[in-house]
Write a protein that holds these residues in place. Structure first.
Motif, PDB file in Angstrom:
ATOM      1  N   ASN A   1      15.582 -41.064  12.121  1.00  0.00           N
ATOM      2  CA  ASN A   1      16.652 -40.080  11.976  1.00  0.00           C
ATOM      3  C   ASN A   1      16.582 -39.489  10.570  1.00  0.00           C
ATOM      4  OD1 ASN A   1      18.925 -38.544  12.336  1.00  0.00           O
ATOM      5  ND2 ASN A   1      20.361 -40.249  12.483  1.00  0.00           N
ATOM      6  N   GLN A   2      17.159 -38.306  10.417  1.00  0.00           N
ATOM      7  CA  GLN A   2      17.266 -37.697   9.082  1.00  0.00           C
ATOM      8  C   GLN A   2      18.706 -37.242   8.935  1.00  0.00           C
ATOM      9  OE1 GLN A   2      14.450 -37.863   7.478  1.00  0.00           O
ATOM     10  NE2 GLN A   2      13.023 -38.090   9.174  1.00  0.00           N
TER      11      GLN A   2
ATOM     12  N   GLN B   1       2.483 -44.918  15.831  1.00  0.00           N
ATOM     13  CA  GLN B   1       3.809 -45.045  15.238  1.00  0.00           C
ATOM     14  C   GLN B   1       3.738 -45.226  13.709  1.00  0.00           C
ATOM     15  OE1 GLN B   1       6.574 -44.498  17.101  1.00  0.00           O
ATOM     16  NE2 GLN B   1       7.753 -44.504  15.204  1.00  0.00           N
ATOM     17  N   GLY B   2       2.741 -46.010  13.240  1.00  0.00           N
ATOM     18  CA  GLY B   2       2.615 -46.239  11.799  1.00  0.00           C
ATOM     19  C   GLY B   2       2.386 -44.931  11.060  1.00  0.00           C
ATOM     20  N   MET B   3       1.525 -44.081  11.638  1.00  0.00           N
ATOM     21  CA  MET B   3       1.250 -42.793  11.005  1.00  0.00           C
ATOM     22  C   MET B   3       2.480 -41.902  11.044  1.00  0.00           C
ATOM     23  SD  MET B   3      -2.556 -42.258  12.501  1.00  0.00           S
ATOM     24  CE  MET B   3      -2.866 -40.645  11.815  1.00  0.00           C
ATOM     25  N   LEU B   4       3.216 -42.016  12.155  1.00  0.00           N
ATOM     26  CA  LEU B   4       4.430 -41.213  12.303  1.00  0.00           C
ATOM     27  C   LEU B   4       5.478 -41.626  11.262  1.00  0.00           C
ATOM     28  CD1 LEU B   4       5.141 -39.007  14.400  1.00  0.00           C
ATOM     29  CD2 LEU B   4       6.589 -40.712  15.496  1.00  0.00           C
TER      30      LEU B   4
ATOM     31  N   ALA C   1       7.142 -39.313   8.479  1.00  0.00           N
ATOM     32  CA  ALA C   1       8.598 -39.149   8.349  1.00  0.00           C
ATOM     33  C   ALA C   1       9.025 -39.379   6.906  1.00  0.00           C
ATOM     34  CB  ALA C   1       9.319 -40.115   9.282  1.00  0.00           C
ATOM     35  N   GLU C   2       8.402 -40.371   6.275  1.00  0.00           N
ATOM     36  CA  GLU C   2       8.745 -40.683   4.897  1.00  0.00           C
ATOM     37  C   GLU C   2       8.304 -39.562   3.954  1.00  0.00           C
ATOM     38  OE1 GLU C   2       7.583 -44.528   2.442  1.00  0.00           O
ATOM     39  OE2 GLU C   2       8.571 -44.948   4.364  1.00  0.00           O
ATOM     40  N   LEU C   3       7.129 -39.035   4.262  1.00  0.00           N
ATOM     41  CA  LEU C   3       6.539 -37.988   3.424  1.00  0.00           C
ATOM     42  C   LEU C   3       7.343 -36.695   3.496  1.00  0.00           C
ATOM     43  CD1 LEU C   3       3.907 -37.995   1.776  1.00  0.00           C
ATOM     44  CD2 LEU C   3       2.771 -36.970   3.758  1.00  0.00           C
TER      45      LEU C   3
END
Ligand SMILES: *[C@@H]1O[C@H](CO)[C@@H](O)[C@H](O)[C@H]1NC(C)=O
Ligand SMILES: *[C@@H]1O[C@H](CO)[C@@H](O)[C@H](O)[C@H]1NC(C)=O
Ligand SMILES: *[C@@H]1O[C@H](CO)[C@@H](O)[C@H](O)[C@H]1NC(C)=O
Ligand SMILES: *[C@@H]1O[C@H](CO)[C@@H](O)[C@H](O)[C@H]1NC(C)=O
Length: 420
Positions: free
Chosen positions: A155-156, A217-220, A224-226
């Protein structure tokens, strides 16, 4: 630039040349019908009160079968489920008692499936005559169509803190990293554009292990963090679940972005001329802006009955025409309407085609989408596709690759390019 076409309801289109006398006749007829209706309502009301006076544990009685004749149980599953929802939310019936548990359903509606809407609904296997012959993905849709709650994985909640003028909500799929990046570098760049705040979110579901997708998922999570622009829910991201994506987005919008002025929801393979969209929005009057819903509108369509087509829907599931709807490649609407759409969406049974579903919700609100010639969800003529100046006057074109998106963006932002 933006014709002031009156909004029409469903298929009832306004004829251009209706003569005054015919108009007045219609008016008189309408008045008569209204009076007749009032008369029937009073009659029915009296009958109800008369019969139920003594019982304390009062239940609303459904009047004689004739009065409800048109409400006979539909043989098509979606229509029948919609009849049930309409019945539950019918204010005329609910005014009699504020306690919903006192409203007794007519026998043919006493069939609400498992109590938990997220349990598979096995009624479909018996109530839909040709269930066993339907494509697997359609069966999956039917079994789970009552469930609308899925947990959020990413979420954001702060993405709309700046109260954006325009929120770009892009339907994407987990592996489409390059499409998302192309959008970030071009038409979906968050920040200030044409002196207006723009925010961007990408809408994602999840993969489901029986579908054998590699685990990204790890890349996602890293992405998301980036970039801080991903919204992900834990449901199987498939074509028929795009409607779920729509309602989950609307729910999120109400919670996390209710002050955005406008929303543009589109696919991740479209090109959007964001400056031009902002320009269009700035030219709207207050009243026009409030009910805004524009896109590439499709009218007088109905379900495809050919099993081989992507948009196939069998008669055992749905009968009827579609309301006017804007092609899901991209449409533009007001934030205020988004809030109303969410409310209404809960009264419309999930339909396997997302843009048709949104059209149904609009119709329930008494609105219809407005066609705008700048939205090209079926692309433009081939001979114009390499003409940079064309893209300066369009709002949206479908479909374009990430490389094409970058190239077109460089054209429309090139100060040297003279399009006179
Ligand atoms: C509705 O169905 C339930 C369960 O089958 C039953 O207990 C109830 O009596 C039914 N009500 C009516 C009005 O038929
Ligand atoms: C930018 O927008 C703000 C309000 O959103 C307005 O007050 C300001 O005058 C605008 N500036 C320009 C250069 O248009
Ligand atoms: C939609 O997602 C739910 C939850 O993951 C899943 O059970 C269902 O099968 C999906 N529907 C389709 C048509 O893929
Ligand atoms: C949505 O529905 C709720 C409850 O019915 C109501 O209080 C609220 O005002 C509605 N919101 C909009 C935007 O229509």
């Amino acid at each position: 630039m933006f014709p002031d076409v009156p909004l029409y309801h469903g298929f009832v289109k306004q004829g251009g040349g209706v003569m005054a006398s015919a108009h007045q006749k219609m008016k008189a007829l309408c008045m008569m019908m209204m009076m007749l209706n009032v008369f029937i309502c009073v009659l029915v009301g009296v009958t109800w009160n008369h019969g139920d006076d003594k019982s304390v544990n009062q239940r609303v009685r459904i009047p004689s079968a004739k009065f409800w004749h048109k409400q006979e149980r539909s043989k098509s599953f979606w229509n029948k489920e919609q009849q049930l929802l309409d019945f539950i939310h019918n204010p005329v019936i609910n005014f009699a008692t504020s306690d919903e548990s006192l409203v007794e359903l007519p026998d043919w509606l006493n069939d609400t499936g498992p109590l938990d809407p997220c349990e598979p609904d096995y009624r479909v296997t018996t109530q839909i005559a040709d269930y066993n012959t339907l494509p697997q993905r359609f069966q999956d849709f039917l079994l789970h169509m009552r469930c609308r709650t899925y947990p959020m994985l990413i979420n954001q909640p702060r993405v709309c803190d700046g109260k954006p003028f325009l929120l770009l909500a892009v339907k994407s799929l987990i592996p489409h990293f390059d499409r998302r990046q192309a959008i970030r570098e071009t038409w979906g760049r968050a920040g200030v554009l044409a002196n207006r705040t723009v925010a961007t979110v990408f809408l994602l579901g999840n993969t489901w292990s029986p579908d054998h997708f590699p685990d990204l998922q790890g890349m996602l999570d890293h992405e998301a963090e980036l970039h801080g622009d991903l919204l992900q829910w834990d449901y199987r991201d498939s074509f028929y679940n795009l409607t779920l994506k729509e309602v989950l987005f609307l729910e999120w919008f109400g919670q996390s972005c209710p002050h955005a002025r406008f929303v543009l929801k589109g696919d991740d393979d479209v090109f959007i001329n964001t400056p031009r969209v902002i320009n269009l929005l700035e030219g709207l009057t207050e009243s026009k802006a409030k009910d805004l819903f524009v896109g590439d509108v499709i009218s007088d369509a109905g379900p495809h009955r050919n099993r081989k087509l992507k948009y196939f829907v069998p008669e055992s599931v749905f009968v009827g025409q579609y309301p006017a709807y804007a092609g899901g490649g991209g449409y533009l609407y007001s934030g205020e309407l988004a809030l109303r759409l969410y409310n209404t969406s809960r009264r419309v049974v999930l339909y396997p085609i997302d843009d048709v579903f949104t059209g149904m919700c609009l119709m329930k609100l008494g609105l219809a989408p407005e066609k705008h010639s700048g939205f090209k969800t079926f692309d433009i003529e081939e001979k114009h596709r390499e003409n940079p100046c064309i893209y300066r006057i369009l709002m949206l074109v479908h479909s374009r690759t990430p490389q094409e998106v970058l190239r077109i963006w460089s054209w429309i932002t090139d100060p040297e390019l003279d399009c006179q």
